[in-house]
Scaffold this motif. Structure first.
Motif, PDB file in Angstrom:
ATOM      1  N   ALA A 158      26.515  36.644  45.162  1.00  0.00           N
ATOM      2  CA  ALA A 158      27.808  37.262  44.864  1.00  0.00           C
ATOM      3  C   ALA A 158      28.844  36.770  45.866  1.00  0.00           C
ATOM      4  O   ALA A 158      28.522  36.493  47.027  1.00  0.00           O
ATOM      5  CB  ALA A 158      27.711  38.784  44.914  1.00  0.00           C
ATOM      6  N   LYS A 159      30.091  36.671  45.422  1.00  0.00           N
ATOM      7  CA  LYS A 159      31.172  36.203  46.286  1.00  0.00           C
ATOM      8  C   LYS A 159      32.456  36.927  45.911  1.00  0.00           C
ATOM      9  O   LYS A 159      32.774  37.075  44.733  1.00  0.00           O
ATOM     10  CB  LYS A 159      31.368  34.694  46.133  1.00  0.00           C
ATOM     11  N   ALA A 160      33.181  37.374  46.919  1.00  0.00           N
ATOM     12  CA  ALA A 160      34.460  38.046  46.688  1.00  0.00           C
ATOM     13  C   ALA A 160      35.584  37.026  46.589  1.00  0.00           C
ATOM     14  O   ALA A 160      35.507  35.922  47.148  1.00  0.00           O
ATOM     15  CB  ALA A 160      34.751  39.025  47.814  1.00  0.00           C
ATOM     16  N   SER A 161      36.629  37.387  45.874  1.00  0.00           N
ATOM     17  CA  SER A 161      37.816  36.532  45.826  1.00  0.00           C
ATOM     18  C   SER A 161      38.515  36.575  47.178  1.00  0.00           C
ATOM     19  O   SER A 161      38.337  37.513  47.963  1.00  0.00           O
ATOM     20  CB  SER A 161      38.761  37.008  44.721  1.00  0.00           C
ATOM     21  N   ASP A 162      39.326  35.567  47.452  1.00  0.00           N
ATOM     22  CA  ASP A 162      39.957  35.463  48.769  1.00  0.00           C
ATOM     23  C   ASP A 162      40.887  36.629  49.057  1.00  0.00           C
ATOM     24  O   ASP A 162      41.076  37.016  50.210  1.00  0.00           O
ATOM     25  CB  ASP A 162      40.717  34.138  48.876  1.00  0.00           C
ATOM     26  N   GLY A 163      41.492  37.199  48.012  1.00  0.00           N
ATOM     27  CA  GLY A 163      42.374  38.347  48.209  1.00  0.00           C
ATOM     28  C   GLY A 163      41.668  39.682  48.191  1.00  0.00           C
ATOM     29  O   GLY A 163      42.292  40.728  48.404  1.00  0.00           O
ATOM     30  N   GLY A 164      40.351  39.667  47.919  1.00  0.00           N
ATOM     31  CA  GLY A 164      39.572  40.896  47.947  1.00  0.00           C
ATOM     32  C   GLY A 164      39.695  41.762  46.711  1.00  0.00           C
ATOM     33  O   GLY A 164      39.194  42.881  46.686  1.00  0.00           O
ATOM     34  N   ARG A 165      40.333  41.259  45.644  1.00  0.00           N
ATOM     35  CA  ARG A 165      40.539  42.075  44.443  1.00  0.00           C
ATOM     36  C   ARG A 165      39.351  42.034  43.498  1.00  0.00           C
ATOM     37  O   ARG A 165      39.183  42.942  42.679  1.00  0.00           O
ATOM     38  CB  ARG A 165      41.797  41.599  43.710  1.00  0.00           C
ATOM     39  N   TYR A 166      38.523  40.985  43.603  1.00  0.00           N
ATOM     40  CA  TYR A 166      37.436  40.814  42.647  1.00  0.00           C
ATOM     41  C   TYR A 166      36.138  40.440  43.364  1.00  0.00           C
ATOM     42  O   TYR A 166      36.146  39.843  44.447  1.00  0.00           O
ATOM     43  CB  TYR A 166      37.777  39.722  41.631  1.00  0.00           C
ATOM     44  N   LEU A 167      35.041  40.803  42.717  1.00  0.00           N
ATOM     45  CA  LEU A 167      33.710  40.374  43.139  1.00  0.00           C
ATOM     46  C   LEU A 167      33.084  39.628  41.974  1.00  0.00           C
ATOM     47  O   LEU A 167      33.006  40.146  40.863  1.00  0.00           O
ATOM     48  CB  LEU A 167      32.850  41.580  43.513  1.00  0.00           C
ATOM     49  N   VAL A 168      32.667  38.391  42.206  1.00  0.00           N
ATOM     50  CA  VAL A 168      32.061  37.586  41.157  1.00  0.00           C
ATOM     51  C   VAL A 168      30.606  37.325  41.534  1.00  0.00           C
ATOM     52  O   VAL A 168      30.288  37.133  42.713  1.00  0.00           O
ATOM     53  CB  VAL A 168      32.836  36.264  40.942  1.00  0.00           C
ATOM     54  N   TRP A 169      29.719  37.376  40.545  1.00  0.00           N
ATOM     55  CA  TRP A 169      28.310  37.145  40.823  1.00  0.00           C
ATOM     56  C   TRP A 169      27.633  36.448  39.649  1.00  0.00           C
ATOM     57  O   TRP A 169      28.120  36.472  38.524  1.00  0.00           O
ATOM     58  CB  TRP A 169      27.590  38.450  41.161  1.00  0.00           C
ATOM     59  N   PHE A 170      26.485  35.839  39.975  1.00  0.00           N
ATOM     60  CA  PHE A 170      25.695  35.130  38.976  1.00  0.00           C
ATOM     61  C   PHE A 170      24.522  36.003  38.586  1.00  0.00           C
ATOM     62  O   PHE A 170      23.791  36.507  39.449  1.00  0.00           O
ATOM     63  CB  PHE A 170      25.208  33.792  39.526  1.00  0.00           C
ATOM     64  N   GLY A 171      24.313  36.183  37.273  1.00  0.00           N
ATOM     65  CA  GLY A 171      23.230  37.025  36.793  1.00  0.00           C
ATOM     66  C   GLY A 171      21.916  36.266  36.712  1.00  0.00           C
ATOM     67  O   GLY A 171      21.771  35.334  35.909  1.00  0.00           O
ATOM     68  N   LEU A 172      20.952  36.647  37.541  1.00  0.00           N
ATOM     69  CA  LEU A 172      19.652  35.991  37.506  1.00  0.00           C
ATOM     70  C   LEU A 172      18.915  36.275  36.203  1.00  0.00           C
ATOM     71  O   LEU A 172      18.031  35.519  35.805  1.00  0.00           O
ATOM     72  CB  LEU A 172      18.796  36.468  38.688  1.00  0.00           C
ATOM     73  N   ASP A 173      19.303  37.369  35.533  1.00  0.00           N
ATOM     74  CA  ASP A 173      18.602  37.759  34.314  1.00  0.00           C
ATOM     75  C   ASP A 173      19.210  37.150  33.054  1.00  0.00           C
ATOM     76  O   ASP A 173      18.519  36.968  32.050  1.00  0.00           O
ATOM     77  CB  ASP A 173      18.577  39.279  34.180  1.00  0.00           C
ATOM     78  N   ASP A 174      20.514  36.823  33.081  1.00  0.00           N
ATOM     79  CA  ASP A 174      21.149  36.286  31.866  1.00  0.00           C
ATOM     80  C   ASP A 174      21.795  34.925  32.054  1.00  0.00           C
ATOM     81  O   ASP A 174      22.287  34.327  31.093  1.00  0.00           O
ATOM     82  CB  ASP A 174      22.185  37.274  31.325  1.00  0.00           C
ATOM     83  N   GLY A 175      21.825  34.401  33.292  1.00  0.00           N
ATOM     84  CA  GLY A 175      22.360  33.063  33.532  1.00  0.00           C
ATOM     85  C   GLY A 175      23.852  32.947  33.335  1.00  0.00           C
ATOM     86  O   GLY A 175      24.370  31.843  33.116  1.00  0.00           O
ATOM     87  N   ALA A 176      24.579  34.052  33.418  1.00  0.00           N
ATOM     88  CA  ALA A 176      26.036  34.048  33.225  1.00  0.00           C
ATOM     89  C   ALA A 176      26.729  34.511  34.503  1.00  0.00           C
ATOM     90  O   ALA A 176      26.126  35.168  35.363  1.00  0.00           O
ATOM     91  CB  ALA A 176      26.418  34.964  32.061  1.00  0.00           C
ATOM     92  N   TRP A 177      28.012  34.148  34.621  1.00  0.00           N
ATOM     93  CA  TRP A 177      28.830  34.621  35.734  1.00  0.00           C
ATOM     94  C   TRP A 177      29.568  35.894  35.298  1.00  0.00           C
ATOM     95  O   TRP A 177      30.086  35.975  34.184  1.00  0.00           O
ATOM     96  CB  TRP A 177      29.833  33.554  36.164  1.00  0.00           C
ATOM     97  N   HIS A 178      29.627  36.850  36.205  1.00  0.00           N
ATOM     98  CA  HIS A 178      30.264  38.137  35.939  1.00  0.00           C
ATOM     99  C   HIS A 178      31.313  38.425  37.013  1.00  0.00           C
ATOM    100  O   HIS A 178      31.262  37.871  38.115  1.00  0.00           O
ATOM    101  CB  HIS A 178      29.232  39.258  35.919  1.00  0.00           C
ATOM    102  N   CYS A 179      32.237  39.319  36.687  1.00  0.00           N
ATOM    103  CA  CYS A 179      33.310  39.651  37.629  1.00  0.00           C
ATOM    104  C   CYS A 179      33.585  41.143  37.579  1.00  0.00           C
ATOM    105  O   CYS A 179      33.606  41.759  36.506  1.00  0.00           O
ATOM    106  CB  CYS A 179      34.577  38.862  37.292  1.00  0.00           C
ATOM    107  N   MET A 180      33.817  41.725  38.744  1.00  0.00           N
ATOM    108  CA  MET A 180      34.175  43.136  38.857  1.00  0.00           C
ATOM    109  C   MET A 180      35.560  43.270  39.466  1.00  0.00           C
ATOM    110  O   MET A 180      35.876  42.613  40.472  1.00  0.00           O
ATOM    111  CB  MET A 180      33.171  43.893  39.739  1.00  0.00           C
ATOM    112  N   ASP A 181      36.404  44.094  38.854  1.00  0.00           N
ATOM    113  CA  ASP A 181      37.666  44.487  39.461  1.00  0.00           C
ATOM    114  C   ASP A 181      37.342  45.557  40.499  1.00  0.00           C
ATOM    115  O   ASP A 181      36.865  46.643  40.159  1.00  0.00           O
ATOM    116  CB  ASP A 181      38.620  45.040  38.388  1.00  0.00           C
ATOM    117  N   VAL A 182      37.567  45.252  41.768  1.00  0.00           N
ATOM    118  CA  VAL A 182      37.140  46.137  42.851  1.00  0.00           C
ATOM    119  C   VAL A 182      37.834  47.495  42.771  1.00  0.00           C
ATOM    120  O   VAL A 182      37.231  48.532  43.062  1.00  0.00           O
ATOM    121  CB  VAL A 182      37.387  45.463  44.214  1.00  0.00           C
TER     122      VAL A 182
END
Length: 370
Positions: A158-182
């Motif tokens: 998982a990695k946060a955006s430089d401004g801290g507004r989002y968290l993006v991560w890679f799903g080991l179970d589905d092979g897709a990238w996901h994003c959360m609005d913090v």
């Protein structure tokens, strides 16, 4: 002037600022970032090692066994806590880590108002046999140290955006990238609309899907750059707009493009002399041709999709660096037959000027051509 007095408030009991604390300024010098170390009494130098008994205590609940702690890499297991000193309120230490397994990830050169906590404390033992890095992920306020839990028992990258507004991560179970609005903790699948795989299609080991490369955020958290097997994608954090920035040129030609940051970051006094990717600037990519095995570099704009300007060769390219506010890049190039000399280019690799000749005596031998 003194920034941190010996008796400064905020230090946890048994923890000190030591010679190993490595204090560094944030990029804009708004705060000081440092490590806290456990207090250990000074070694009694009047007693020789052979005069005292040595005892190893093996504990079932310890994440480090005695041989590991004695090895040359013992410093990797040293108990540390991340802390800061906000320079608008000097003389006080704000301890961010809740325990030594609580790693703090600072953003935008540690100038962002928040940081992200990756705390593996509860999972350090079980991860030994599970094989995954498991963390509780929280966002931490750098003004007062308060935190909000975002994901519990998270396994993967998982990695946060430089401004801290989002968290993006890679799903080991589905092979897709996901994003959360913090702010809202709402989640979206970033790559569902792209119509291509973002997991390594040739990776066959157990343990879940693996990504091709890691994300890079543009300025103001406007876009995130993700990579499939061949191409670079520019995707909005809400997942609604996915653009193939390299126009599918990588897939059609069998060339793997990967983002690389060759901007010069070399100030040893800054926590991390890094910055998000400005949209107006040209970005640099590495290029690898799966058919010819040639490799090299490519350039591309981050705004308008285009076929990358690519230069490849049957040599190795390493240690590329870009001159500040310039198109000029320097890099090492060579192979078994040709030494790794330093080259300069100002036109995206069309012309390359060799600056060094590190092994002139090689011309006296039939080297690598027998």
């Amino acid at each position: 002037s003194e920034i941190i007095p010996q008796d400064c408030p905020g230090l946890p009991d048994g923890w000190i600022i030591s010679k190993d604390s490595s204090p560094r300024f944030s990029n804009n010098s708004s705060r000081l970032v440092l490590k806290l170390n456990k207090y250990l009494p000074a070694k009694d130098t009047t007693i020789m090692d052979f005069e005292s008994a040595q005892l190893d205590v093996w504990r079932w609940d310890s994440k480090i066994i005695p041989p590991m702690s004695k090895s040359s890499s013992a410093s990797s297991y040293r108990d540390e806590l991340s802390a800061i000193v906000n320079l608008d309120k000097p003389s006080a230490v704000l301890t961010l880590s809740q325990n030594p397994s609580d790693g703090i990830s600072f953003l935008n050169g540690a100038d962002c108002d928040v940081a992200f906590s990756f705390d593996s404390h509860k999972y350090d033992i079980s991860s030994m046999w599970l094989g995954d890095n498991i963390n509780d992920i929280s966002v931490v306020n750098l003004k007062d140290g308060s935190r909000k839990l975002l994901k519990e028992a998270f396994a993967g990258y998982a990695k946060a955006s430089d401004g801290g507004r989002y968290l993006v991560w890679f799903g080991l179970d589905d092979g897709a990238w996901h994003c959360m609005d913090v702010a809202t903790k709402s989640e979206v699948n970033l790559t569902a609309q792209a119509g291509t795989n973002f997991y390594d299609e040739e990776d066959d080991h157990s343990g879940g899907y693996q990504p091709y490369a890691y994300p890079k955020w543009t300025a103001d958290d406007q876009y995130v750059l993700l990579q499939d097997r061949y191409d670079i994608w520019r995707i909005t954090p809400d997942g609604k707009n996915a653009v193939n920035l390299t126009k599918g040129a990588g897939r059609s030609a069998g060339i793997q493009y990967r983002y690389t940051d060759i901007r010069l970051h070399n100030n040893p006094y800054l926590y991390s002399n890094s910055s998000p990717l400005p949209l107006k600037d040209k970005i640099y990519l590495t290029a690898f041709d799966e058919k010819t095995r040639k490799n090299g570099f490519a350039t591309l704009g981050a705004v308008v999709p285009a076929v990358p300007v690519t230069f490849t060769d049957t040599v190795s390219f390493t240690q590329a660096v870009q001159a500040k506010n310039s198109r000029t890049i320097a890099f090492l190039k060579g192979n078994f037959r040709n030494p790794m000399d330093l080259y300069l280019s100002s036109d995206d690799g069309k012309t390359q000027t060799r600056l060094t000749s590190i092994n002139p005596q090689q011309s006296d031998y039939v080297w690598g051509n027998v």
